[in-house]
Design an enzyme around this catalytic site. Sequence first.
Site, PDB file in Angstrom:
ATOM      1  N   ILE A 338     127.368 -16.767  10.678  1.00 37.77           N
ATOM      2  CA  ILE A 338     127.816 -15.595  11.455  1.00 37.77           C
ATOM      3  C   ILE A 338     129.237 -15.823  11.982  1.00 37.77           C
ATOM      4  CG2 ILE A 338     127.393 -14.287  13.595  1.00 37.77           C
ATOM      5  CD1 ILE A 338     124.339 -14.723  12.979  1.00 37.77           C
ATOM      6  N   GLY A 341     134.477 -18.678   9.194  1.00 35.24           N
ATOM      7  CA  GLY A 341     135.490 -19.746   9.284  1.00 35.24           C
ATOM      8  C   GLY A 341     135.515 -20.364  10.673  1.00 35.24           C
ATOM      9  N   GLU A 364     112.043 -39.879  15.614  1.00 32.67           N
ATOM     10  CA  GLU A 364     110.684 -39.703  16.161  1.00 32.67           C
ATOM     11  C   GLU A 364     109.725 -39.148  15.101  1.00 32.67           C
ATOM     12  OE1 GLU A 364     110.196 -38.793  20.235  1.00 32.67           O
ATOM     13  OE2 GLU A 364     112.190 -39.504  20.771  1.00 32.67           O
TER      14      GLU A 364
HETATM   15  N1  COS Z   1      97.454 -41.799  18.904  1.00 36.81           N
HETATM   16  C1  COS Z   1      96.675 -42.915  19.031  1.00 36.81           C
HETATM   17  N2  COS Z   1      96.380 -43.727  17.992  1.00 36.81           N
HETATM   18  C2  COS Z   1      96.861 -43.414  16.790  1.00 36.81           C
HETATM   19  C3  COS Z   1      97.673 -42.272  16.583  1.00 36.81           C
HETATM   20  C4  COS Z   1      97.955 -41.447  17.703  1.00 36.81           C
HETATM   21  N3  COS Z   1      98.702 -40.355  17.580  1.00 36.81           N
HETATM   22  N4  COS Z   1      98.036 -42.212  15.279  1.00 36.81           N
HETATM   23  C5  COS Z   1      97.463 -43.274  14.678  1.00 36.81           C
HETATM   24  N5  COS Z   1      96.756 -43.990  15.599  1.00 36.81           N
HETATM   25  C6  COS Z   1      95.952 -45.187  15.341  1.00 36.81           C
HETATM   26  C7  COS Z   1      94.867 -44.848  14.347  1.00 36.81           C
HETATM   27  O1  COS Z   1      93.720 -44.353  15.006  1.00 36.81           O
HETATM   28  C8  COS Z   1      94.608 -46.159  13.667  1.00 36.81           C
HETATM   29  O2  COS Z   1      93.788 -46.954  14.495  1.00 36.81           O
HETATM   30  P1  COS Z   1      92.598 -47.859  13.866  1.00 36.81           P
HETATM   31  O3  COS Z   1      93.309 -48.884  13.029  1.00 36.81           O
HETATM   32  O4  COS Z   1      91.945 -48.425  15.061  1.00 36.81           O
HETATM   33  O5  COS Z   1      91.758 -46.925  13.057  1.00 36.81           O
HETATM   34  C9  COS Z   1      95.984 -46.800  13.635  1.00 36.81           C
HETATM   35  O6  COS Z   1      96.746 -46.181  14.683  1.00 36.81           O
HETATM   36  C10 COS Z   1      96.692 -46.633  12.313  1.00 36.81           C
HETATM   37  O7  COS Z   1      96.770 -45.261  12.022  1.00 36.81           O
HETATM   38  P2  COS Z   1      97.090 -44.727  10.559  1.00 36.81           P
HETATM   39  O8  COS Z   1      96.154 -45.368   9.597  1.00 36.81           O
HETATM   40  O9  COS Z   1      97.167 -43.252  10.619  1.00 36.81           O
HETATM   41  O10 COS Z   1      98.539 -45.393  10.323  1.00 36.81           O
HETATM   42  P3  COS Z   1      99.506 -45.308   9.093  1.00 36.81           P
HETATM   43  O11 COS Z   1     100.003 -46.665   8.810  1.00 36.81           O
HETATM   44  O12 COS Z   1      98.904 -44.500   8.005  1.00 36.81           O
HETATM   45  O13 COS Z   1     100.796 -44.525   9.680  1.00 36.81           O
HETATM   46  C11 COS Z   1     102.152 -42.740  10.446  1.00 36.81           C
HETATM   47  C12 COS Z   1     100.767 -43.405  10.391  1.00 36.81           C
HETATM   48  C13 COS Z   1     102.843 -42.610   9.103  1.00 36.81           C
HETATM   49  C14 COS Z   1     101.884 -41.379  11.029  1.00 36.81           C
HETATM   50  C15 COS Z   1     103.042 -43.565  11.434  1.00 36.81           C
HETATM   51  O14 COS Z   1     103.413 -44.786  10.842  1.00 36.81           O
HETATM   52  C16 COS Z   1     104.272 -42.808  11.870  1.00 36.81           C
HETATM   53  O15 COS Z   1     104.210 -41.997  12.792  1.00 36.81           O
HETATM   54  N6  COS Z   1     105.446 -43.093  11.264  1.00 36.81           N
HETATM   55  C17 COS Z   1     106.692 -42.552  11.710  1.00 36.81           C
HETATM   56  C18 COS Z   1     107.289 -43.492  12.705  1.00 36.81           C
HETATM   57  C19 COS Z   1     108.304 -42.838  13.564  1.00 36.81           C
HETATM   58  O16 COS Z   1     108.096 -41.769  14.118  1.00 36.81           O
HETATM   59  N7  COS Z   1     109.410 -43.525  13.708  1.00 36.81           N
HETATM   60  C20 COS Z   1     110.436 -43.075  14.541  1.00 36.81           C
HETATM   61  C21 COS Z   1     110.856 -44.232  15.354  1.00 36.81           C
HETATM   62  S1  COS Z   1     111.177 -43.864  16.994  1.00 36.81           S
HETATM   63  S2  COS Z   1     112.824 -42.837  16.985  1.00 36.81           S
END
Ligand code: COS
Length: 383
Positions: A338, A341, A364
């Site tokens: 909108i 330039g 995040e």
């Molecule tokens: N609250 C509480 N516990 C949680 C949760 C939540 N929101 N999400 C996952 N968990 C727990 C699960 O219940 C699981 O516990 P158990 O092992 O006791 O069953 C455990 O954490 C692992 O969960 P999950 O198997 O879902 O983990 P993954 O390795 O598959 O990863 C993602 C999950 C990809 C969602 C996670 O790694 C993620 O959020 N990655 C992005 C990281 C990020 O935001 N980085 C930014 C950095 S800060 S700027």
Amino acid sequence: MTIDSATLQLLLDTLARFVKERLRPLESQVGKDDRIPDHIINEMKELGLFGLTIPEAYGGLGLNMSEEVAVARVFGHTSPAFRSTFGTNVGIGSQSLVIDGTEEQKQHYLPKMATGEIIGSFCLTEPESGSDAASVKTTAIKQAGHYILNGTKRFITNAPTADLFTVFARTNAEEKGSRGVSAFLVDRNLPGIQLSSPYRKMGQQGAPVCDVIFDNVSVPEDKLVGGKENVGFATAMKVLDKGRLHISAISVGIAERLIEDATRYAVERRQFGQAIADFQLIQAMLADSQTDAYAAACMVDETARRRDTGENVAVLAASCKLFATEMVGRVADRAVQIFGGAGYVEDDGIERFYRDVRLFRIYEGTSQIQQTVIAKDLIKRYR
Ligand code: COS
């Protein structure tokens, strides 16, 4: 806590005035200097901004999620670097402690975080562990009443100014996934901590980011968050659930600001003998942006309300972050269009917002990680 609606309105009005009169005039300067002036940081401290979400018992304002997103939305009306200055104390830098810390840990750190005397920072990401946050390689090995930390944390917001790092490190070398990770409160002045030079970034100048290197850093065992090993990953996820809602609210605020700027420009700018606001193709961009922002605002308010009732909103927070951050990307793109330039050159600041908001779809948790969280939950329900 829940404050009464008149007090909340007073707070929001005061902050809206602060944003308009004190911060907006400095946007361009902060963009160029890559630094928030000290007098502004002091004013933020006086306003209690560093302690917005820290419970009243520890000297903060103790805002609940609905109140927090309302404040975040107000701060969306200016450059996001201003919010980032106190953002880690309100969000990822303090919430591990607030959610899972022991009483002694809370009493030790939170009052100073609430005043801004201590700046907190969240050290999860590593060179080889980004979206796959459970794969952290930083180690914490227990030795004579201490944990010895080794590893590198990457792209850490506010690390250059931080006094306290919440560090996620592997306490169980046998367990490669989430179950071997613990959270630690690490004071900046411990020997063996090194900071890289701050990164030069695409946007959000004034919000410093660098790497933090831990080389045999000896952390007393009472700095293990909550006193429990191997539950740090869940702590990080709970912190991020809250952070994702906060970022969604900022995205709504920035979209509102950009819609305001773009509409004002469209009304003033004349082409073909009339205001460009009278052209339906411009109107379509404004209407789509307004609808986008309204939809995100409704999602954020509803999810915050549900979180305040105690509901687990992990998946809803992921939906909010996915929609709101993609939404503000679309709105910023239309705002540049909108302005034409004038949106591409730096004078009106539109290009700066366009660059600033790009980060929201990455940190995040990327949009793709939010999609994964949402889809995994959906599929689980039908399998
Ligand atoms: N609250 C509480 N516990 C949680 C949760 C939540 N929101 N999400 C996952 N968990 C727990 C699960 O219940 C699981 O516990 P158990 O092992 O006791 O069953 C455990 O954490 C692992 O969960 P999950 O198997 O879902 O983990 P993954 O390795 O598959 O990863 C993602 C999950 C990809 C969602 C996670 O790694 C993620 O959020 N990655 C992005 C990281 C990020 O935001 N980085 C930014 C950095 S800060 S700027």
